[in-house]
Design a protein around this motif. Structure first.
Motif, PDB file in Angstrom:
ATOM      1  N   ALA A   1       8.855   8.867  -2.106  1.00 31.15           N
ATOM      2  CA  ALA A   1       8.271   7.584  -1.713  1.00 31.15           C
ATOM      3  C   ALA A   1       8.148   7.520  -0.193  1.00 31.15           C
ATOM      4  O   ALA A   1       9.164   7.579   0.513  1.00 31.15           O
ATOM      5  CB  ALA A   1       9.120   6.428  -2.221  1.00 31.15           C
ATOM      6  N   PRO A   2       6.928   7.409   0.350  1.00 32.97           N
ATOM      7  CA  PRO A   2       6.791   7.250   1.804  1.00 32.97           C
ATOM      8  C   PRO A   2       7.581   6.041   2.288  1.00 32.97           C
ATOM      9  O   PRO A   2       7.474   4.947   1.737  1.00 32.97           O
ATOM     10  CB  PRO A   2       5.283   7.039   1.992  1.00 32.97           C
ATOM     11  CG  PRO A   2       4.665   7.724   0.815  1.00 32.97           C
ATOM     12  CD  PRO A   2       5.622   7.481  -0.318  1.00 32.97           C
ATOM     13  N   MET A   3       8.398   6.237   3.296  1.00 37.22           N
ATOM     14  CA  MET A   3       9.217   5.146   3.828  1.00 37.22           C
ATOM     15  C   MET A   3       8.355   4.135   4.572  1.00 37.22           C
ATOM     16  O   MET A   3       7.270   4.450   5.050  1.00 37.22           O
ATOM     17  CB  MET A   3      10.305   5.710   4.751  1.00 37.22           C
ATOM     18  CG  MET A   3       9.775   6.417   5.974  1.00 37.22           C
ATOM     19  SD  MET A   3      11.098   7.078   7.046  1.00 37.22           S
ATOM     20  CE  MET A   3      11.837   8.307   5.986  1.00 37.22           C
ATOM     21  N   ASP A   4       8.846   2.927   4.686  1.00 36.79           N
ATOM     22  CA  ASP A   4       8.221   1.887   5.498  1.00 36.79           C
ATOM     23  C   ASP A   4       8.972   1.854   6.823  1.00 36.79           C
ATOM     24  O   ASP A   4      10.065   1.293   6.919  1.00 36.79           O
ATOM     25  CB  ASP A   4       8.303   0.542   4.774  1.00 36.79           C
ATOM     26  CG  ASP A   4       7.658  -0.587   5.560  1.00 36.79           C
ATOM     27  OD1 ASP A   4       7.037  -0.308   6.604  1.00 36.79           O
ATOM     28  OD2 ASP A   4       7.772  -1.755   5.130  1.00 36.79           O
ATOM     29  N   MET A   5       8.403   2.491   7.840  1.00 39.69           N
ATOM     30  CA  MET A   5       9.060   2.556   9.141  1.00 39.69           C
ATOM     31  C   MET A   5       8.988   1.181   9.815  1.00 39.69           C
ATOM     32  O   MET A   5       7.912   0.599   9.934  1.00 39.69           O
ATOM     33  CB  MET A   5       8.404   3.627  10.012  1.00 39.69           C
ATOM     34  CG  MET A   5       8.584   5.035   9.460  1.00 39.69           C
ATOM     35  SD  MET A   5       7.499   6.294  10.220  1.00 39.69           S
ATOM     36  CE  MET A   5       7.960   6.179  11.931  1.00 39.69           C
TER      37      MET A   5
ATOM     38  N   ASP B   1      17.941   3.698  -2.588  1.00 39.87           N
ATOM     39  CA  ASP B   1      17.473   2.676  -3.517  1.00 39.87           C
ATOM     40  C   ASP B   1      16.322   1.876  -2.907  1.00 39.87           C
ATOM     41  O   ASP B   1      16.307   1.612  -1.699  1.00 39.87           O
ATOM     42  CB  ASP B   1      18.607   1.715  -3.883  1.00 39.87           C
ATOM     43  CG  ASP B   1      19.724   2.406  -4.641  1.00 39.87           C
ATOM     44  OD1 ASP B   1      19.430   3.373  -5.381  1.00 39.87           O
ATOM     45  OD2 ASP B   1      20.897   2.004  -4.467  1.00 39.87           O
ATOM     46  N   SER B   2      15.405   1.467  -3.753  1.00 41.42           N
ATOM     47  CA  SER B   2      14.265   0.680  -3.316  1.00 41.42           C
ATOM     48  C   SER B   2      14.715  -0.599  -2.607  1.00 41.42           C
ATOM     49  O   SER B   2      15.649  -1.274  -3.046  1.00 41.42           O
ATOM     50  CB  SER B   2      13.398   0.311  -4.520  1.00 41.42           C
ATOM     51  OG  SER B   2      12.306  -0.489  -4.130  1.00 41.42           O
ATOM     52  N   GLY B   3      14.067  -0.910  -1.492  1.00 37.54           N
ATOM     53  CA  GLY B   3      14.346  -2.142  -0.769  1.00 37.54           C
ATOM     54  C   GLY B   3      15.483  -2.061   0.227  1.00 37.54           C
ATOM     55  O   GLY B   3      15.680  -2.998   1.004  1.00 37.54           O
ATOM     56  N   THR B   4      16.243  -0.972   0.231  1.00 34.82           N
ATOM     57  CA  THR B   4      17.362  -0.847   1.163  1.00 34.82           C
ATOM     58  C   THR B   4      16.858  -0.363   2.528  1.00 34.82           C
ATOM     59  O   THR B   4      15.856   0.332   2.628  1.00 34.82           O
ATOM     60  CB  THR B   4      18.422   0.129   0.638  1.00 34.82           C
ATOM     61  OG1 THR B   4      17.798   1.402   0.355  1.00 34.82           O
ATOM     62  CG2 THR B   4      19.048  -0.406  -0.641  1.00 34.82           C
TER      63      THR B   4
ATOM     64  N   THR C   1      10.647   2.145   0.115  1.00 35.14           N
ATOM     65  CA  THR C   1       9.629   1.468  -0.681  1.00 35.14           C
ATOM     66  C   THR C   1       9.833   1.668  -2.174  1.00 35.14           C
ATOM     67  O   THR C   1       9.201   0.988  -2.980  1.00 35.14           O
ATOM     68  CB  THR C   1       8.229   1.962  -0.296  1.00 35.14           C
ATOM     69  OG1 THR C   1       8.162   3.388  -0.490  1.00 35.14           O
ATOM     70  CG2 THR C   1       7.924   1.649   1.167  1.00 35.14           C
ATOM     71  N   ASP C   2      10.704   2.611  -2.555  1.00 28.75           N
ATOM     72  CA  ASP C   2      10.962   2.879  -3.973  1.00 28.75           C
ATOM     73  C   ASP C   2      12.263   3.666  -4.082  1.00 28.75           C
ATOM     74  O   ASP C   2      12.752   4.214  -3.097  1.00 28.75           O
ATOM     75  CB  ASP C   2       9.801   3.681  -4.566  1.00 28.75           C
ATOM     76  CG  ASP C   2       9.643   3.469  -6.069  1.00 28.75           C
ATOM     77  OD1 ASP C   2      10.533   2.836  -6.680  1.00 28.75           O
ATOM     78  OD2 ASP C   2       8.642   3.926  -6.639  1.00 28.75           O
ATOM     79  N   ASP C   3      12.833   3.707  -5.287  1.00 32.61           N
ATOM     80  CA  ASP C   3      13.973   4.588  -5.523  1.00 32.61           C
ATOM     81  C   ASP C   3      13.539   6.038  -5.330  1.00 32.61           C
ATOM     82  O   ASP C   3      12.403   6.406  -5.642  1.00 32.61           O
ATOM     83  CB  ASP C   3      14.495   4.422  -6.960  1.00 32.61           C
ATOM     84  CG  ASP C   3      15.059   3.039  -7.232  1.00 32.61           C
ATOM     85  OD1 ASP C   3      15.427   2.348  -6.260  1.00 32.61           O
ATOM     86  OD2 ASP C   3      15.121   2.648  -8.419  1.00 32.61           O
TER      87      ASP C   3
ATOM     88  N   ILE D   1       0.830  -1.203   0.000  1.00 33.65           N
ATOM     89  CA  ILE D   1       0.000   0.000   0.000  1.00 33.65           C
ATOM     90  C   ILE D   1       0.862   1.250   0.000  1.00 33.65           C
ATOM     91  O   ILE D   1       0.595   2.216  -0.725  1.00 33.65           O
ATOM     92  CB  ILE D   1      -0.949  -0.018   1.216  1.00 33.65           C
ATOM     93  CG1 ILE D   1      -1.934  -1.179   1.095  1.00 33.65           C
ATOM     94  CG2 ILE D   1      -1.708   1.296   1.328  1.00 33.65           C
ATOM     95  CD1 ILE D   1      -2.744  -1.435   2.354  1.00 33.65           C
ATOM     96  N   LEU D   2       1.930   1.255   0.810  1.00 35.04           N
ATOM     97  CA  LEU D   2       2.820   2.420   0.843  1.00 35.04           C
ATOM     98  C   LEU D   2       3.471   2.676  -0.514  1.00 35.04           C
ATOM     99  O   LEU D   2       3.660   3.831  -0.915  1.00 35.04           O
ATOM    100  CB  LEU D   2       3.893   2.218   1.916  1.00 35.04           C
ATOM    101  CG  LEU D   2       3.416   2.298   3.368  1.00 35.04           C
ATOM    102  CD1 LEU D   2       4.490   1.812   4.322  1.00 35.04           C
ATOM    103  CD2 LEU D   2       2.984   3.719   3.730  1.00 35.04           C
ATOM    104  N   LYS D   3       3.802   1.606  -1.238  1.00 31.47           N
ATOM    105  CA  LYS D   3       4.443   1.765  -2.554  1.00 31.47           C
ATOM    106  C   LYS D   3       3.534   2.505  -3.533  1.00 31.47           C
ATOM    107  O   LYS D   3       4.005   3.219  -4.422  1.00 31.47           O
ATOM    108  CB  LYS D   3       4.814   0.394  -3.137  1.00 31.47           C
ATOM    109  CG  LYS D   3       6.061  -0.224  -2.529  1.00 31.47           C
ATOM    110  CD  LYS D   3       6.355  -1.591  -3.113  1.00 31.47           C
ATOM    111  CE  LYS D   3       6.835  -1.490  -4.551  1.00 31.47           C
ATOM    112  NZ  LYS D   3       8.194  -0.926  -4.625  1.00 31.47           N
ATOM    113  N   THR D   4       2.214   2.347  -3.375  1.00 35.33           N
ATOM    114  CA  THR D   4       1.289   3.022  -4.288  1.00 35.33           C
ATOM    115  C   THR D   4       1.243   4.525  -4.048  1.00 35.33           C
ATOM    116  O   THR D   4       0.662   5.261  -4.859  1.00 35.33           O
ATOM    117  CB  THR D   4      -0.130   2.444  -4.152  1.00 35.33           C
ATOM    118  OG1 THR D   4      -0.665   2.777  -2.854  1.00 35.33           O
ATOM    119  CG2 THR D   4      -0.135   0.930  -4.331  1.00 35.33           C
ATOM    120  N   LEU D   5       1.840   4.995  -2.956  1.00 32.95           N
ATOM    121  CA  LEU D   5       1.780   6.407  -2.601  1.00 32.95           C
ATOM    122  C   LEU D   5       2.993   7.191  -3.091  1.00 32.95           C
ATOM    123  O   LEU D   5       3.126   8.382  -2.786  1.00 32.95           O
ATOM    124  CB  LEU D   5       1.637   6.552  -1.081  1.00 32.95           C
ATOM    125  CG  LEU D   5       0.391   5.890  -0.475  1.00 32.95           C
ATOM    126  CD1 LEU D   5       0.413   6.006   1.038  1.00 32.95           C
ATOM    127  CD2 LEU D   5      -0.878   6.505  -1.037  1.00 32.95           C
ATOM    128  N   ALA D   6       3.895   6.563  -3.821  1.00 33.28           N
ATOM    129  CA  ALA D   6       5.031   7.282  -4.406  1.00 33.28           C
ATOM    130  C   ALA D   6       4.521   8.228  -5.492  1.00 33.28           C
ATOM    131  O   ALA D   6       3.542   7.938  -6.179  1.00 33.28           O
ATOM    132  CB  ALA D   6       6.041   6.302  -4.979  1.00 33.28           C
TER     133      ALA D   6
END
Length: 456
Positions: free
Chosen positions: A35-39, A111-114, A66-68, A11-16
């Protein structure tokens, strides 16, 4: 059941989103990607300085990108300093594309996923803390209706889709009188005017509740023998009458709600009972009047048990609680009713429109009728809601998840009724909100600033 990290991250990824940045030295404007971070975890320290009457705070956050691009979060107070993975960085404000929400962005692409460690320092606004000669008052008094604020008033936060493990450390500096801390987290007294509060990993920014005060309050502690385990209950109030009234009602309310929706999932329940009308629900906690106690306790199942992923989904829990308040009415959807909007079109919407109480419970009354009359669930909507809670407790949901579950359980297509009464219809005369007292039903109005100051 714990939080579904993949669901939250998805869901957070859709908010980039993309936005044109400031003009550079070459005279060209570059497009920036936010891109909103995933805390994942946050340790938040607040120091209440009695002499200086200021409250510096430090947040140490571990997050996943969540994204680059440029990670962002939501924070009301201004950042005074920031480091990312030990290196100093700057932050700046950016608005979402629909200008509904202001975010704090890191001026450093990842970078995404880091995974990264972010430290933010800031001061709590003076309006959010009450200092007395030898004491301090602070409470997380939030509001989830349009124009309100959630935990971002006090600390780094995010859209409600983000669930994270939070530890809060509170310290009073200076010669202070006796203080108490009430919370829906696990409170440890560390001595020397210091406390630590651990919150569960499924909590999000609307779930958190803690109250630090030197006020003399009346407190009752009791235990309810729940369906699965004993539930510690703390009820406190400034006045004896509302305290005793709430204590007299609370066990019957727990019995009713566990019987309707299933076993209570939180570790405890804490309620501040006011003599007024303002209030707010949290996960296993509430600020409430006696009249609204049943409504706010219901929210520990729907709102802070099954949790909305963003403002677009906030109508679900208010509809359930209001439907319960008015005796689970059953109404034929053939009866004339104007088109309504319960779920705004923007994914960046943080808050819920006021009409969710009246129009939300009307929708559930219609669905209850349909599930019985059309050969679906013979007992109507209530057992379906209980199964929804059992499956999704501790997780965040969208309106689409809710609709899909109802359809799969009932065997009935709900697209027409959801299109008419839930989703934004372009060009249609949609009823979005009403400000009349009648709209709120048993839900208390948001706390006023005067009520918040008195509560502290």
């Amino acid at each position: 059941m714990g939080p579904d990290a993949a669901n939250s991250e998805r869901i957070l990824k859709t908010l980039a989103f993309d936005q044109i940045g400031q003009t550079g030295a070459d005279g060209q404007s570059e497009q920036q990607h936010f891109a909103p971070m995933d805390m994942l975890t946050m340790k938040l320290s607040m120091n209440f300085d009695l002499e200086a009457q200021r409250t510096p705070a430090t947040a140490l956050i571990r997050f996943k990108a969540t994204d680059d691009g440029l990670p962002c979060l939501i924070l009301g107070p201004a950042v005074t300093s920031a480091t990312l993975d030990g290196g100093k960085i700057s932050t700046f404000s950016v608005q979402t594309p629909d200008h509904l929400t202001r975010l704090t962005a890191l001026n450093h692409a990842v970078d995404s996923g880091t995974e990264h460690t972010l430290e933010l320092r800031y001061d709590l606004p003076a309006s959010e803390v009450t200092y007395r000669e030898a004491g301090v008052g602070f409470v997380t008094a939030m509001a989830d209706l349009r124009g309100g604020q959630l935990f971002e008033k006090y600390g780094p936060s995010n859209f409600e889709a983000d669930q994270f493990q939070l530890t809060v450390e509170l310290q009073i500096t200076g010669d202070a009188d006796y203080h108490q801390v009430f919370s829906n987290g696990q409170v440890r007294n560390l001595g020397s005017q210091r406390w630590s509060i651990e919150f569960p990993a499924y909590f999000n920014n609307s779930a958190i509740y803690f109250h630090l005060t030197d006020s003399v309050l009346r407190v009752k502690r009791l235990t309810y023998p729940g369906l699965e385990r004993s539930i510690p209950i703390t009820i406190y109030s400034e006045n004896r009458a509302p305290l005793n009234q709430a204590v007299a009602r609370i066990k019957d309310l727990f019995s009713e709600l566990e019987g309707t929706f299933g076993p209570y999932r939180h570790a405890s329940f804490t309620a501040y009972v006011s003599g007024g009308s303002g209030g707010m629900e949290h996960a296993g906690a509430a600020i409430t009047s006696v009249r609204s106690l049943g409504h706010e306790l219901t929210h520990s199942w729907f709102a802070r048990g099954v949790m909305p992923a963003q403002g677009r989904a906030g109508w679900i829990d208010e509809a359930v609680a209001s439907w319960r308040d008015y005796g689970f009415e059953r109404k034929d959807p053939a009866e004339s009713r104007e088109r309504t909007v319960l779920s705004q079109s923007s994914p960046f919407e943080l808050f819920t429109p006021v009409n969710v109480y009246v129009d939300g419970r009307a929708l559930l009354a219609n669905l209850d009728f349909m599930f019985v009359a059309n050969g679906g669930e013979k007992n109507g909507l209530k057992p379906i809601l209980a199964r929804f809670f059992s499956l999704w407790q501790g997780q965040v949901v969208t309106p689409e998840i809710f609709q899909g579950f109802l359809e799969s359980e009932s065997g009935i297509s709900l697209q027409d009724i959801f299109s008419k009464y839930v989703y934004q219809a372009p060009g249609a005369p949609n009823r979005i909100e009403s400000q009349s007292d009648a709209e709120y039903g048993f839900h208390p109005r948001p706390l006023t600033q005067r009520q918040i100051v008195r509560l502290r």
